[in-house]
Design a protein around this motif. Sequence first.
Motif, mmCIF file in Angstrom:
data_model
loop_
_atom_site.group_PDB
_atom_site.id
_atom_site.type_symbol
_atom_site.label_atom_id
_atom_site.label_comp_id
_atom_site.label_asym_id
_atom_site.label_seq_id
_atom_site.Cartn_x
_atom_site.Cartn_y
_atom_site.Cartn_z
ATOM 1 N N VAL A 69 -4.259 -8.112 3.142
ATOM 2 C CA VAL A 69 -3.344 -7.150 3.747
ATOM 3 C C VAL A 69 -2.481 -7.883 4.769
ATOM 4 C CG1 VAL A 69 -3.165 -5.047 5.140
ATOM 5 C CG2 VAL A 69 -4.965 -5.246 3.408
ATOM 6 N N GLU A 70 -1.189 -7.764 4.636
ATOM 7 C CA GLU A 70 -0.263 -8.476 5.516
ATOM 8 C C GLU A 70 -0.509 -8.129 6.979
ATOM 9 O OE1 GLU A 70 2.600 -11.230 6.349
ATOM 10 O OE2 GLU A 70 1.813 -10.703 4.358
ATOM 11 N N GLY A 71 -0.626 -9.162 7.815
ATOM 12 C CA GLY A 71 -0.790 -8.968 9.252
ATOM 13 C C GLY A 71 -2.234 -8.856 9.710
ATOM 14 N N VAL A 72 -3.149 -8.579 8.792
ATOM 15 C CA VAL A 72 -4.563 -8.431 9.134
ATOM 16 C C VAL A 72 -5.255 -9.787 9.092
ATOM 17 C CG1 VAL A 72 -6.771 -7.521 8.288
ATOM 18 C CG2 VAL A 72 -4.772 -6.035 8.415
ATOM 19 N N VAL A 73 -6.207 -10.023 10.003
ATOM 20 C CA VAL A 73 -7.003 -11.248 9.999
ATOM 21 C C VAL A 73 -8.475 -10.860 9.950
ATOM 22 C CG1 VAL A 73 -7.617 -13.357 11.231
ATOM 23 C CG2 VAL A 73 -5.265 -12.511 11.334
ATOM 24 N N ASN A 74 -9.183 -11.386 8.951
ATOM 25 C CA ASN A 74 -10.619 -11.170 8.821
ATOM 26 C C ASN A 74 -11.344 -12.493 9.027
ATOM 27 O OD1 ASN A 74 -10.516 -8.346 8.069
ATOM 28 N ND2 ASN A 74 -9.737 -9.015 6.090
ATOM 29 N N VAL A 167 -13.660 -7.915 0.692
ATOM 30 C CA VAL A 167 -12.812 -8.149 1.868
ATOM 31 C C VAL A 167 -12.299 -9.583 1.835
ATOM 32 C CG1 VAL A 167 -12.756 -8.283 4.389
ATOM 33 C CG2 VAL A 167 -14.027 -6.448 3.263
ATOM 34 N N HIS A 168 -10.998 -9.749 1.978
ATOM 35 C CA HIS A 168 -10.395 -11.086 2.019
ATOM 36 C C HIS A 168 -10.743 -11.755 3.351
ATOM 37 C CE1 HIS A 168 -7.261 -14.150 1.147
ATOM 38 N NE2 HIS A 168 -7.185 -14.195 2.469
ATOM 39 N N ILE A 169 -11.401 -12.919 3.288
ATOM 40 C CA ILE A 169 -11.743 -13.658 4.497
ATOM 41 C C ILE A 169 -10.686 -14.723 4.747
ATOM 42 C CG2 ILE A 169 -13.453 -15.137 5.609
ATOM 43 C CD1 ILE A 169 -14.359 -12.244 5.218
ATOM 44 N N ASP A 170 -10.147 -14.752 5.979
ATOM 45 C CA ASP A 170 -9.103 -15.709 6.332
ATOM 46 C C ASP A 170 -9.660 -16.969 6.985
ATOM 47 O OD1 ASP A 170 -6.489 -14.125 5.806
ATOM 48 O OD2 ASP A 170 -7.705 -12.734 6.982
ATOM 49 N N ALA A 331 -12.529 0.514 3.538
ATOM 50 C CA ALA A 331 -11.712 0.760 4.724
ATOM 51 C C ALA A 331 -11.285 -0.548 5.376
ATOM 52 C CB ALA A 331 -12.486 1.619 5.718
ATOM 53 N N ILE A 332 -12.195 -1.520 5.399
ATOM 54 C CA ILE A 332 -11.870 -2.811 5.999
ATOM 55 C C ILE A 332 -10.895 -3.575 5.111
ATOM 56 C CG2 ILE A 332 -12.828 -5.038 6.709
ATOM 57 C CD1 ILE A 332 -13.525 -2.722 8.570
ATOM 58 N N ALA A 333 -11.181 -3.624 3.803
ATOM 59 C CA ALA A 333 -10.346 -4.397 2.881
ATOM 60 C C ALA A 333 -8.914 -3.887 2.831
ATOM 61 C CB ALA A 333 -10.962 -4.365 1.481
ATOM 62 N N SER A 334 -8.737 -2.582 2.945
ATOM 63 C CA SER A 334 -7.400 -1.998 2.851
ATOM 64 C C SER A 334 -6.786 -1.698 4.211
ATOM 65 C CB SER A 334 -7.456 -0.710 2.019
ATOM 66 O OG SER A 334 -8.387 0.217 2.571
#
Length: 481
Positions: A69-74, A167-170, A331-334
Motif C-alpha cells: 500500500v503506497e505510503g504505508v511502512v510495515n 502483509v507486505h513487509i518493508d 485490515a493491516i494489509a489493506s
Amino acid sequence: MSRKRSPARASRRRSVGRSLTSGGWVAVATTAMVIGGSLTAYGAYYDIYGNISQENIDRDALGDSPAKVEGVVNIMVIGSDVRTGDNADYGTAEGERPDTLVIAHLSPSRGSATLVNLPRDSLVALPDCPATETKPGQAAHRAMIGEAMNNGGVQCLWKTVQELTGVHIDHFVSVDFTGFKGMVDSLGGVDMCIPTDLKDEKAKLDLKAGQQTLNGEQSLAYVRSRYAQGDGSDLGRIERQQEFMGAMLRKVTSGDTLSSPTTLYDFLGSVTESITTDDEFTVDTMADIAITMREVDLGNIKFVTVPNGQAPDDPNRIAWREPDASQLFQAIASDTGLDTDAPEKDEEEKEEEPEPAEADVAPAAPAEVSVTVHNGTDVSGLAAEIAATLQAEGFVIAGTGNPEGAPPERTTVYHDTGLRSHAQAVAEALPDATVEELPGIGTTVRLVLAGDQHGPGGEDTAALPSSVEAVDATAKQNACG
C-alpha cells in the motif's frame, strides 16, 4: 546473506539478531520513527545511523510478496533468543529463535501506528526455505513460528510472516538485551505501577509493589518474566509488554525528553547502537518515516495480539483463530484501520437484501460433520490453520488441499443433497461463508476458502471481530494508590 557495518563501527562485533527478549524494542522502534525527525541537526542523525548493523536480504528469493500500500511502512520487529556475547549473562538457549515477533504497521495517512504481536508459541504452517552459509534450511512443515529463523535466518522468517499474514513487509529491525537496558537508562528509567510484589529468579526479577521508576536492568527483568506474574504463559507476558511499551512511549514523548537535546541524542544513540536492520533501511528512509510520523498522537498507537486459542494438537501451544486472525491481517494489509465495529446498513439497504435461495436449517452438531478444507486464496497454510480451528471446535477434518478449478468469489461450504445441516454448521463457524448444494459429492462437506478469508484478496474495508482488542499507548492497566 551478508552483513555490513558502517566503517565508523567496523571493529565492534555483534551477533545478528541478538535482540530484545520481550517487546520493548517495539516501543523503541515506533518512538524513534516518531521523534527522530526532531533532531535539529540532520548531520547528527547521520552520525547516529552509523552505529547500526545491517544484513542483506535477497528480496527476489522471498517469492511473490503481498501487494504494498503506497505510503504505508510495515516493519518486522524480531527479538532473538540467542545468548552470546554480553547477552550470555541471561542464560543459555540452543539455536536462534525470535523470543518476540511483531509487525509494526506505520500509516502516515491515518496518523496511526499499529503493533501486532505474533506470539512465539504459535503453531503455524512454515514455508520451504533454502539452506544458507550458516543455516540448514527447511522443508515446508507445521511448527512454532520461530523455527523459521532458526532454520533459515531472518530471510526465512520474513518469508514466513508474509505468507502467513498476507502483509507486505518493508523492513526488519532487532535489538539485544544489553541495548534495551541502555535505552531505558538513557531516559532516566520508565515509570511503572507494580500491582504486587514480583520475584522471578529465572528472569532476575525482584520488585516490590507500588509506583516506581524502573531502571534498565529492572525493566528488562519485568518484560522478560513469565513465571512471577499471571498464568506464566506467553500471552500473559505479551499483555505486560504492551503495558510497558505504552509507559516507555509516554516517557519518551514527554516534554522533558523532547526538550532535552542531550537526552534525546543519548536515547537515539542507544537505539542505533543496539539494532540490526536490513540493508535497504537507509538513513533517508528512516528520516522520511520520522518526518511523516512525528505528529502521531499516543492515542493512535495501538497494540494488538493475533486472535488465538489452544492448538488442537498440543495444549502447550496456540493456533491463530480463524477467521478473526485473517480479518485482522486484512485490515493491516489493506491499511483500512482497526475499526472493530462493522458498519451498519441503513434501512433502505436492508430492505433491498435478497431472500436466501434456500431457508437455513438447524446446524448439525460438529462431531457429526466431516469436512475437507480447500485453500482458494494466496495465503500459504490457510487451509491447515482453519482446519485446526474447526477441529478444535469438534468437527471431523477429512483432509485439506487446493480446490479444483477457480475458487468461488465468496467462501462457500458445498454439501450433498440432504446434508445442508452439516454445511450450515461449518458456515456458522466462518462468518460471511455461504452454503451451496452440490449433488454427488458424498457425505463429507467441502469448505472452499475464497478472498474474503485473507488480506490481499479481501474487501476494501475491514471490520474486525470483537475478539481483536486494541490497547492504545495512553492506557494504564494498573493503578497505584
